[in-house]
Design a protein around this motif. Structure first.
Motif, PDB file in Angstrom:
ATOM      1  N   VAL A  57       0.733  -1.252   0.104  1.00  0.00           N
ATOM      2  CA  VAL A  57      -0.027   0.002  -0.140  1.00  0.00           C
ATOM      3  C   VAL A  57       0.849   1.233  -0.116  1.00  0.00           C
ATOM      4  CG1 VAL A  57      -1.747   1.271   1.337  1.00  0.00           C
ATOM      5  CG2 VAL A  57      -2.056  -1.163   1.167  1.00  0.00           C
ATOM      6  N   GLN A  58       1.709   1.311   0.761  1.00  0.00           N
ATOM      7  CA  GLN A  58       2.866   2.341   0.829  1.00  0.00           C
ATOM      8  C   GLN A  58       3.505   2.681  -0.552  1.00  0.00           C
ATOM      9  OE1 GLN A  58       5.421   1.593   4.156  1.00  0.00           O
ATOM     10  NE2 GLN A  58       4.243   2.778   5.574  1.00  0.00           N
ATOM     11  N   GLU A  59       3.769   1.621  -1.116  1.00  0.00           N
ATOM     12  CA  GLU A  59       4.299   1.666  -2.538  1.00  0.00           C
ATOM     13  C   GLU A  59       3.320   2.142  -3.545  1.00  0.00           C
ATOM     14  OE1 GLU A  59       5.888  -2.217  -3.088  1.00  0.00           O
ATOM     15  OE2 GLU A  59       7.545  -1.888  -1.635  1.00  0.00           O
ATOM     16  N   ARG A  60       2.012   2.124  -2.971  1.00  0.00           N
ATOM     17  CA  ARG A  60       0.936   2.680  -3.994  1.00  0.00           C
ATOM     18  C   ARG A  60       0.767   1.511  -5.045  1.00  0.00           C
ATOM     19  NH1 ARG A  60      -2.117   6.208  -2.797  1.00  0.00           N
ATOM     20  NH2 ARG A  60      -2.573   6.838  -4.950  1.00  0.00           N
ATOM     21  N   ARG A  61       1.190   0.240  -4.902  1.00  0.00           N
ATOM     22  CA  ARG A  61       0.708  -0.818  -5.731  1.00  0.00           C
ATOM     23  C   ARG A  61      -0.729  -1.135  -5.320  1.00  0.00           C
ATOM     24  NH1 ARG A  61       4.557  -5.423  -4.560  1.00  0.00           N
ATOM     25  NH2 ARG A  61       3.207  -6.582  -5.594  1.00  0.00           N
ATOM     26  N   LEU A  62      -1.192  -0.802  -4.225  1.00  0.00           N
ATOM     27  CA  LEU A  62      -2.726  -1.031  -4.030  1.00  0.00           C
ATOM     28  C   LEU A  62      -3.133   0.191  -3.067  1.00  0.00           C
ATOM     29  CD1 LEU A  62      -2.822  -4.455  -2.217  1.00  0.00           C
ATOM     30  CD2 LEU A  62      -4.053  -3.916  -4.293  1.00  0.00           C
ATOM     31  N   VAL A  63      -4.393   0.642  -3.105  1.00  0.00           N
ATOM     32  CA  VAL A  63      -4.886   1.578  -2.507  1.00  0.00           C
ATOM     33  C   VAL A  63      -6.312   1.093  -1.561  1.00  0.00           C
ATOM     34  CG1 VAL A  63      -4.119   3.532  -3.705  1.00  0.00           C
ATOM     35  CG2 VAL A  63      -6.365   2.503  -4.215  1.00  0.00           C
ATOM     36  N   GLY A  64      -6.661   1.794  -0.687  1.00  0.00           N
ATOM     37  CA  GLY A  64      -7.993   1.295   0.184  1.00  0.00           C
ATOM     38  C   GLY A  64      -8.573   2.315   0.619  1.00  0.00           C
ATOM     39  N   SER A  65      -9.501   2.067   1.456  1.00  0.00           N
ATOM     40  CA  SER A  65     -10.398   3.205   2.206  1.00  0.00           C
ATOM     41  C   SER A  65     -10.864   2.480   3.332  1.00  0.00           C
ATOM     42  CB  SER A  65     -11.489   3.360   1.199  1.00  0.00           C
ATOM     43  OG  SER A  65     -12.353   4.389   1.774  1.00  0.00           O
ATOM     44  N   ARG A  66     -11.239   3.466   4.235  1.00  0.00           N
ATOM     45  CA  ARG A  66     -11.665   3.157   5.543  1.00  0.00           C
ATOM     46  C   ARG A  66     -13.192   2.705   5.549  1.00  0.00           C
ATOM     47  NH1 ARG A  66      -8.546   2.472   9.556  1.00  0.00           N
ATOM     48  NH2 ARG A  66      -6.271   3.442   9.552  1.00  0.00           N
TER      49      ARG A  66
END
Length: 138
Positions: free
Chosen positions: A37-46
């Motif tokens: 996620v930090q590498e921005r290979r994935l994103v998400g949401s709360r």
């Protein structure tokens, strides 16, 4: 994000996975998922109550379909992975000023120029077309 916008995003995305769920699916540990996620290979949401960081399930694909344009033979040692074309597409959307929730919404919303949604097209191996559409958002 207000409650109705969050509900609308939940309807668009459908299935969400928590970081531990993603780690289990990828056969790794939660710290590795957080790094992805930090590498921005994935994103998400709360999501939910209590609010828990979650990632759309459609961002993960069977390992042999990491690059759908060039599928390989299924491998029992790599059953799931992150969709390879997602990272570059997220970068284009970020460059266009999209926040993570907005990028997720765009990926899961049907576009007039497509038969379906951008995430469906990415999963079908049509990353160039999707990045062109995303770049047009600039």
């Amino acid at each position: 994000m207000n409650a109705s916008a969050a509900d609308a995003l939940d309807i668009l995305v459908g299935e969400w996975l928590t970081v531990p769920d993603v780690a289990e699916r990828l056969g790794t540990d939660p710290s590795k998922v957080r790094r992805i996620v930090q590498e921005r290979r994935l994103v998400g949401s709360r999501r939910g109550d209590p609010r828990v960081f979650s990632i759309p399930e459609a961002f993960l694909v069977p390992g042999h379909l990491a690059n759908p344009a060039q599928p390989t033979q299924p491998d029992a040692h790599a059953p799931w992975t992150v969709l390879a074309s997602l990272q570059g597409t997220l970068t284009v959307l970020s460059d266009a000023g999209f926040a993570d929730d907005e990028a997720i919404e765009w990926l899961f919303t049907a576009q007039e120029a497509l038969p379906g949604t951008p995430i469906e097209a990415l999963r079908a191996g049509r990353k160039t077309e999707i990045r062109r559409l995303a770049a047009a958002e600039l």
